[in-house]
Design an enzyme around this catalytic site. Sequence first.
Site, PDB file in Angstrom:
ATOM      1  N   ASP A   1      83.826  21.038 -44.125  1.00 19.26           N
ATOM      2  CA  ASP A   1      82.320  20.605 -43.859  1.00 19.26           C
ATOM      3  C   ASP A   1      81.268  20.954 -44.683  1.00 19.26           C
ATOM      4  O   ASP A   1      80.958  22.151 -44.704  1.00 19.26           O
ATOM      5  CB  ASP A   1      82.175  21.442 -42.400  1.00 19.26           C
ATOM      6  CG  ASP A   1      80.719  21.166 -41.867  1.00 19.26           C
ATOM      7  OD1 ASP A   1      79.949  20.432 -42.570  1.00 19.26           O
ATOM      8  OD2 ASP A   1      80.209  21.670 -40.872  1.00 19.26           O
ATOM      9  N   GLN A  17      76.178  22.143 -45.790  1.00 19.05           N
ATOM     10  CA  GLN A  17      75.210  22.809 -46.382  1.00 19.05           C
ATOM     11  C   GLN A  17      75.558  22.982 -48.119  1.00 19.05           C
ATOM     12  O   GLN A  17      74.938  23.500 -48.789  1.00 19.05           O
ATOM     13  CB  GLN A  17      75.704  24.229 -45.982  1.00 19.05           C
ATOM     14  CG  GLN A  17      75.100  24.521 -44.401  1.00 19.05           C
ATOM     15  CD  GLN A  17      73.445  24.389 -44.110  1.00 19.05           C
ATOM     16  OE1 GLN A  17      72.749  24.467 -45.096  1.00 19.05           O
ATOM     17  NE2 GLN A  17      73.199  23.829 -43.152  1.00 19.05           N
ATOM     18  N   LYS A  46      70.180  16.832 -44.565  1.00 24.82           N
ATOM     19  CA  LYS A  46      70.076  17.941 -45.335  1.00 24.82           C
ATOM     20  C   LYS A  46      70.153  17.866 -46.774  1.00 24.82           C
ATOM     21  O   LYS A  46      70.187  18.943 -47.791  1.00 24.82           O
ATOM     22  CB  LYS A  46      71.293  18.910 -45.022  1.00 24.82           C
ATOM     23  CG  LYS A  46      71.126  19.260 -43.258  1.00 24.82           C
ATOM     24  CD  LYS A  46      72.194  20.034 -42.766  1.00 24.82           C
ATOM     25  CE  LYS A  46      72.144  20.390 -41.274  1.00 24.82           C
ATOM     26  NZ  LYS A  46      72.986  20.968 -40.663  1.00 24.82           N
ATOM     27  N   CYS A  92      73.102  26.905 -33.776  1.00 27.26           N
ATOM     28  CA  CYS A  92      74.354  26.045 -33.739  1.00 27.26           C
ATOM     29  C   CYS A  92      75.618  26.589 -33.959  1.00 27.26           C
ATOM     30  O   CYS A  92      76.410  26.045 -34.324  1.00 27.26           O
ATOM     31  CB  CYS A  92      74.313  24.796 -34.120  1.00 27.26           C
ATOM     32  SG  CYS A  92      72.746  23.746 -33.781  1.00 27.26           S
TER      33      CYS A  92
END
Length: 401
Positions: free
Chosen positions: A195, A198, A221, A359
Amino acid sequence: MFENIKKEFPVFEKDPELVFLDTAASSLKPKIVIDEIMKCYSYEYANIHRGIYKLSSQLTTKYEENRKKIGKFINAESSENIIITKSATESINLVCSCFCQKYLKPGDEIIISHLEHHANIVPWQIASEKYGFKIIFVDINPSTGSLDLQDLKNKINENTKFISLTHMSNVTGSITDTETLNNYRKKYNIPLLLDGCQMVAHSPVDVKNLNCDFYVFSGHKLYGPSGIGVLYMKDKWFEKFEPYQGGGSMIDQVTTDKTTFAKGFQKFEAGTPPIVQLIGLGKSIDFVSSLNLVQIQKCEKELYNYAIEKLSKINKLNIIGHSKNKGGILSFTVQDIHPQDIALILDQKNIALRTGQHCAEPLHRKLKIDSTARASFGVYNSKNDVDKLHDGIINLINFFN
Ligand SMILES: *Cc1c(COP(=O)(O)O)cnc(C)c1O
């Protein structure tokens, strides 16, 4: 820090004093992305992949050029490995749904971690209810806020069928050591999803080098629009997976009896895609590439180190996560002050930061903290912003005393 960078972001024209420290939730948008979206809707817009007429065929070409741009951006084998979705969440749901349906049964295990965003927990729980496999959570090291790799090693066995982990935590900023992880999963040849939500805006990413099967991230993002996500998938899965959704565009032939499906990424892109969002994302990739991601990483690290040095001098402030390898995300609590109040009072000083569980409720439970305040950095932040955050927190502590 990047000289004059605030000029690129129209929001600072309206509000030059804004201290925006919530890039980990969504980044601000630069003018070149906004202009491109305006231009596309104003002069170039038509539906793509279907029309013969010029507007449609030209935008189709442009759309596919941007898929290539994304492929290059993360060093995919080819742009054919890039599936366009509506968010990172949808990208994870796609992989989870396709993989679990085909491969998982009672007795099987998949591995995620306590660091995960809900987007990388809940889809697996839903699938686990349906197919009866077990979800194994890798522990974290509470003081560094990073994955406990020894625990990961211990939890991998012949029943482990999939590993899905964050590349960078959205709470502790810790970056996953993929080299060690790859060593551990080699023996059983376990597929890996990373993932990268970020990671992509803050560091160069090379999926070939990471050797992951799947890599996901969102546009919003990465200084781009919301409503668009990316899924990189290794070649072999395109044939193995059944379609995730049915509809237009993902078909070869449709009759009243039966449908045959398109091949490659098209098989997984049902319906009209986020056309203008992809065009916008292409510009945001140009934007970060022009600043150079190595440079961005260096600047944000410098800023982070400056912030740590300053904030750790505040007695009542507790920083969450001290991993050596981490990005520009700084979560903290202040003794006797609720994070909600931190955000409310800092907002009065025009400092925008996030509080809550980001989250990542299981992570907060693990750390035995109700909620945290989180300052996260983007290219527009400077030491001046950190100084204001520091002074804001000092005022806050005095106020509550
Ligand atoms: C934001 C985020 C997600 C979810 O992304 P969406 O854009 O909301 O789909 C998943 N994982 C991490 C680590 C995130 O930061």
